[in-house]
Design a protein around this motif. Structure first.
Motif, mmCIF file in Angstrom:
data_model
loop_
_atom_site.group_PDB
_atom_site.id
_atom_site.type_symbol
_atom_site.label_atom_id
_atom_site.label_comp_id
_atom_site.label_asym_id
_atom_site.label_seq_id
_atom_site.Cartn_x
_atom_site.Cartn_y
_atom_site.Cartn_z
ATOM 1 N N VAL A 137 -5.114 16.393 8.654
ATOM 2 C CA VAL A 137 -4.834 15.696 7.396
ATOM 3 C C VAL A 137 -4.414 16.703 6.328
ATOM 4 O O VAL A 137 -3.415 16.501 5.625
ATOM 5 N N LEU A 138 -5.142 17.809 6.220
ATOM 6 C CA LEU A 138 -4.803 18.824 5.226
ATOM 7 C C LEU A 138 -3.418 19.425 5.501
ATOM 8 O O LEU A 138 -2.643 19.662 4.572
ATOM 9 N N GLU A 139 -3.113 19.662 6.772
ATOM 10 C CA GLU A 139 -1.809 20.223 7.135
ATOM 11 C C GLU A 139 -0.688 19.260 6.770
ATOM 12 O O GLU A 139 0.340 19.647 6.219
ATOM 13 N N ARG A 140 -0.888 17.968 7.024
ATOM 14 C CA ARG A 140 0.136 16.978 6.709
ATOM 15 C C ARG A 140 0.310 16.803 5.210
ATOM 16 O O ARG A 140 1.421 16.657 4.718
ATOM 17 N N VAL A 141 -0.777 16.824 4.467
ATOM 18 C CA VAL A 141 -0.683 16.717 3.011
ATOM 19 C C VAL A 141 0.032 17.948 2.454
ATOM 20 O O VAL A 141 0.902 17.837 1.590
ATOM 21 N N ALA A 142 -0.299 19.128 2.980
ATOM 22 C CA ALA A 142 0.362 20.353 2.529
ATOM 23 C C ALA A 142 1.858 20.301 2.844
ATOM 24 O O ALA A 142 2.690 20.673 2.016
ATOM 25 N N ASN A 182 0.832 -1.184 0.000
ATOM 26 C CA ASN A 182 0.000 0.000 0.000
ATOM 27 C C ASN A 182 0.875 1.244 0.000
ATOM 28 O O ASN A 182 1.446 1.588 1.024
ATOM 29 N N PRO A 183 0.990 1.947 -1.123
ATOM 30 C CA PRO A 183 1.855 3.121 -1.163
ATOM 31 C C PRO A 183 1.373 4.255 -0.273
ATOM 32 O O PRO A 183 2.120 5.162 0.030
ATOM 33 N N LEU A 233 2.067 8.053 3.857
ATOM 34 C CA LEU A 233 1.277 9.240 4.174
ATOM 35 C C LEU A 233 0.427 8.991 5.409
ATOM 36 O O LEU A 233 0.301 9.869 6.269
ATOM 37 N N SER A 234 -0.116 7.791 5.517
ATOM 38 C CA SER A 234 -0.919 7.450 6.686
ATOM 39 C C SER A 234 -0.088 7.557 7.963
ATOM 40 O O SER A 234 -0.528 8.141 8.955
ATOM 41 N N ASP A 235 1.123 7.015 7.946
ATOM 42 C CA ASP A 235 2.009 7.129 9.110
ATOM 43 C C ASP A 235 2.313 8.583 9.407
ATOM 44 O O ASP A 235 2.379 8.997 10.560
ATOM 45 N N PHE A 236 2.518 9.360 8.355
ATOM 46 C CA PHE A 236 2.821 10.782 8.492
ATOM 47 C C PHE A 236 1.662 11.504 9.174
ATOM 48 O O PHE A 236 1.852 12.306 10.089
ATOM 49 N N ILE A 237 0.437 11.195 8.750
ATOM 50 C CA ILE A 237 -0.754 11.827 9.334
ATOM 51 C C ILE A 237 -0.944 11.398 10.785
ATOM 52 O O ILE A 237 -1.144 12.224 11.671
ATOM 53 N N TRP A 238 -0.841 10.094 11.040
ATOM 54 C CA TRP A 238 -1.120 9.608 12.391
ATOM 55 C C TRP A 238 -0.010 9.961 13.377
ATOM 56 O O TRP A 238 -0.199 9.888 14.574
ATOM 57 N N SER A 239 1.154 10.363 12.887
ATOM 58 C CA SER A 239 2.178 10.841 13.810
ATOM 59 C C SER A 239 1.790 12.214 14.361
ATOM 60 O O SER A 239 2.199 12.598 15.450
ATOM 61 N N ARG A 240 0.990 12.951 13.610
ATOM 62 C CA ARG A 240 0.522 14.274 14.040
ATOM 63 C C ARG A 240 -0.752 14.165 14.855
ATOM 64 O O ARG A 240 -0.950 14.881 15.813
#
Length: 133
Positions: free
Chosen positions: A55-60, A27-28, A32-39
């Motif tokens: 989620v928006l902040e992490r994607v940005a 799952n690529p 990003l999921s790890d990145f979001i859930w770390s926040r």
């Protein structure tokens, strides 16, 4: 045993196993999921708006870098200050240097693999004790 056997048969399907050959995640979006859930940790309940903002902040940040946090602060009417701006720029520089170092390591492994393959197959030129064959 009758209940477990079909599951093992499905998991051993060659088509499914071919997807695992690249040695990466299936799952690529895991990164990003790890990145979001770390926040925004899963173990803490948050309201929907907080989750959406996180989620928006992490994607940005993933797309534009940490400096986007200063732009967000500026847009909500808070002056981020020179210290915040410098800190975010430094975080972005560290992230870029780390990524470049990882790419350099991968490129070195590829060059070594190509060199080893050339040596193994005979390659266009072989140098033995200073003599070209």
């Amino acid at each position: 045993m009758d209940l477990v056997k079909p599951i093992f048969r499905d998991l051993a399907n060659p088509e499914l196993l071919k997807k695992c050959l690249h040695s990466g995640t299936q799952n690529p979006n895991d990164s990003l999921s790890d990145f979001i859930w770390s926040r925004i940790p899963k173990r803490v309940f948050v309201m929907r708006k907080t989750l959406e903002f996180g989620v928006l902040e992490r994607v940005a940040c993933s797309n534009e870098g940490n400096i986007v946090k200063c732009h967000i602060l500026d847009n909500v009417g808070t002056n981020p200050g020179i210290g915040c701006i410098n800190a975010m720029k430094n975080l972005d520089l560290i992230r870029i240097k780390k990524a470049e170092k990882a790419i350099d390591a991968i490129e070195m492994k590829c060059r070594q693999a190509r060199s080893a393959a050339k040596k193994k197959t005979g390659g266009p030129l072989q140098i033995t004790r200073g003599l070209i064959k």
